[in-house]
Design a protein around this motif. Structure first.
Motif, PDB file in Angstrom:
ATOM      1  N   MET A   1       0.822  -1.190   0.000  1.00 27.76           N
ATOM      2  CA  MET A   1       0.000   0.000   0.000  1.00 27.76           C
ATOM      3  C   MET A   1       0.871   1.262   0.000  1.00 27.76           C
ATOM      4  O   MET A   1       0.526   2.239  -0.639  1.00 27.76           O
ATOM      5  N   LYS A   2       1.972   1.212   0.701  1.00 28.87           N
ATOM      6  CA  LYS A   2       2.864   2.374   0.777  1.00 28.87           C
ATOM      7  C   LYS A   2       3.390   2.747  -0.614  1.00 28.87           C
ATOM      8  O   LYS A   2       3.465   3.926  -0.959  1.00 28.87           O
ATOM      9  N   LYS A   3       3.744   1.749  -1.416  1.00 32.52           N
ATOM     10  CA  LYS A   3       4.252   2.008  -2.773  1.00 32.52           C
ATOM     11  C   LYS A   3       3.173   2.679  -3.621  1.00 32.52           C
ATOM     12  O   LYS A   3       3.461   3.599  -4.390  1.00 32.52           O
ATOM     13  N   LEU A   4       1.933   2.238  -3.469  1.00 32.27           N
ATOM     14  CA  LEU A   4       0.825   2.844  -4.194  1.00 32.27           C
ATOM     15  C   LEU A   4       0.650   4.305  -3.774  1.00 32.27           C
ATOM     16  O   LEU A   4       0.442   5.180  -4.615  1.00 32.27           O
ATOM     17  N   GLN A   5       0.760   4.578  -2.485  1.00 34.54           N
ATOM     18  CA  GLN A   5       0.650   5.958  -1.987  1.00 34.54           C
ATOM     19  C   GLN A   5       1.787   6.819  -2.532  1.00 34.54           C
ATOM     20  O   GLN A   5       1.563   7.971  -2.914  1.00 34.54           O
ATOM     21  N   GLU A   6       3.004   6.273  -2.564  1.00 32.90           N
ATOM     22  CA  GLU A   6       4.144   7.020  -3.098  1.00 32.90           C
ATOM     23  C   GLU A   6       3.930   7.354  -4.570  1.00 32.90           C
ATOM     24  O   GLU A   6       4.153   8.488  -4.999  1.00 32.90           O
ATOM     25  N   THR A   7       3.501   6.354  -5.331  1.00 32.54           N
ATOM     26  CA  THR A   7       3.276   6.555  -6.763  1.00 32.54           C
ATOM     27  C   THR A   7       2.184   7.592  -7.004  1.00 32.54           C
ATOM     28  O   THR A   7       2.346   8.497  -7.830  1.00 32.54           O
ATOM     29  N   ALA A   8       1.091   7.483  -6.282  1.00 31.53           N
ATOM     30  CA  ALA A   8      -0.010   8.437  -6.435  1.00 31.53           C
ATOM     31  C   ALA A   8       0.430   9.850  -6.060  1.00 31.53           C
ATOM     32  O   ALA A   8       0.113  10.819  -6.761  1.00 31.53           O
ATOM     33  N   PHE A   9       1.180   9.978  -4.972  1.00 31.56           N
ATOM     34  CA  PHE A   9       1.674  11.287  -4.535  1.00 31.56           C
ATOM     35  C   PHE A   9       2.604  11.878  -5.592  1.00 31.56           C
ATOM     36  O   PHE A   9       2.434  13.024  -6.006  1.00 31.56           O
ATOM     37  N   ASP A  10       3.571  11.082  -6.036  1.00 31.58           N
ATOM     38  CA  ASP A  10       4.534  11.561  -7.032  1.00 31.58           C
ATOM     39  C   ASP A  10       3.847  11.993  -8.323  1.00 31.58           C
ATOM     40  O   ASP A  10       4.156  13.045  -8.888  1.00 31.58           O
ATOM     41  N   GLU A  11       2.905  11.181  -8.795  1.00 24.15           N
ATOM     42  CA  GLU A  11       2.213  11.504 -10.040  1.00 24.15           C
ATOM     43  C   GLU A  11       1.343  12.747  -9.890  1.00 24.15           C
ATOM     44  O   GLU A  11       1.244  13.550 -10.812  1.00 24.15           O
ATOM     45  N   THR A  12       0.728  12.914  -8.737  1.00 27.08           N
ATOM     46  CA  THR A  12      -0.090  14.099  -8.497  1.00 27.08           C
ATOM     47  C   THR A  12       0.768  15.352  -8.475  1.00 27.08           C
ATOM     48  O   THR A  12       0.429  16.357  -9.108  1.00 27.08           O
ATOM     49  N   ILE A  13       1.875  15.300  -7.760  1.00 20.32           N
ATOM     50  CA  ILE A  13       2.767  16.465  -7.691  1.00 20.32           C
ATOM     51  C   ILE A  13       3.355  16.762  -9.067  1.00 20.32           C
ATOM     52  O   ILE A  13       3.441  17.919  -9.477  1.00 20.32           O
ATOM     53  N   ALA A  14       3.731  15.735  -9.801  1.00 25.18           N
ATOM     54  CA  ALA A  14       4.260  15.935 -11.159  1.00 25.18           C
ATOM     55  C   ALA A  14       3.206  16.584 -12.043  1.00 25.18           C
ATOM     56  O   ALA A  14       3.500  17.521 -12.798  1.00 25.18           O
ATOM     57  N   TYR A  15       1.973  16.124 -11.958  1.00 23.84           N
ATOM     58  CA  TYR A  15       0.893  16.691 -12.771  1.00 23.84           C
ATOM     59  C   TYR A  15       0.613  18.135 -12.391  1.00 23.84           C
ATOM     60  O   TYR A  15       0.513  19.003 -13.255  1.00 23.84           O
ATOM     61  N   LEU A  16       0.494  18.402 -11.089  1.00 21.83           N
ATOM     62  CA  LEU A  16       0.190  19.762 -10.638  1.00 21.83           C
ATOM     63  C   LEU A  16       1.295  20.751 -10.988  1.00 21.83           C
ATOM     64  O   LEU A  16       1.032  21.924 -11.221  1.00 21.83           O
ATOM     65  N   SER A  17       2.534  20.285 -11.011  1.00 23.80           N
ATOM     66  CA  SER A  17       3.654  21.170 -11.326  1.00 23.80           C
ATOM     67  C   SER A  17       3.986  21.161 -12.811  1.00 23.80           C
ATOM     68  O   SER A  17       4.852  21.903 -13.250  1.00 23.80           O
ATOM     69  N   SER A  18       3.312  20.308 -13.575  1.00 21.44           N
ATOM     70  CA  SER A  18       3.554  20.072 -15.003  1.00 21.44           C
ATOM     71  C   SER A  18       4.999  19.649 -15.266  1.00 21.44           C
ATOM     72  O   SER A  18       5.615  20.046 -16.239  1.00 21.44           O
ATOM     73  N   ALA A  19       5.516  18.810 -14.368  1.00 17.73           N
ATOM     74  CA  ALA A  19       6.857  18.257 -14.539  1.00 17.73           C
ATOM     75  C   ALA A  19       6.828  17.217 -15.655  1.00 17.73           C
ATOM     76  O   ALA A  19       5.860  16.473 -15.796  1.00 17.73           O
TER      77      ALA A  19
END
Length: 97
Positions: A1-19
């Motif tokens: 579950m932790k890996k899923l949370q990390e992936t979701a967090f990273d992808e959200t931050i990347a999307y919001l910052s347009s990285a």
């Protein structure tokens, strides 16, 4: 579950910052989260702009590049480039749950 949370967090931050891509280490992610928590504690997160978010991410990793706008030229739902605090805080809350 932790890996899923990390992936979701990273992808959200990347999307919001347009990285273009966000590949950071556990330590970089932890440092970024500490910065977010410090902003939240000081109430400075109340107006986290796109430029501020990008600056914070850039300080974590030197090999980061950003799109000039959001994918397809569309901002995330209800996102305001001058205030991304709500979606960033939501991503942080889900990550820490």
């Amino acid at each position: 579950m932790k890996k899923l949370q990390e992936t979701a967090f990273d992808e959200t931050i990347a999307y919001l910052s347009s990285a273009k891509s966000l590949n950071w280490t556990q330590a970089q992610r932890a440092s970024f989260i500490c910065q977010l928590e410090a902003l939240d504690a000081s109430h400075a997160m109340a107006c986290l702009s796109l430029n501020s978010l990008r600056s914070m991410i850039s300080s974590m990793t030197e090999s980061i590049s950003f799109y000039s706008s959001f994918p397809a030229g569309e901002a995330p739902l209800h996102a305001n480039s001058e205030d991304l605090s709500l979606p960033v805080y939501a991503a942080l809350a889900l990550y820490q749950e």
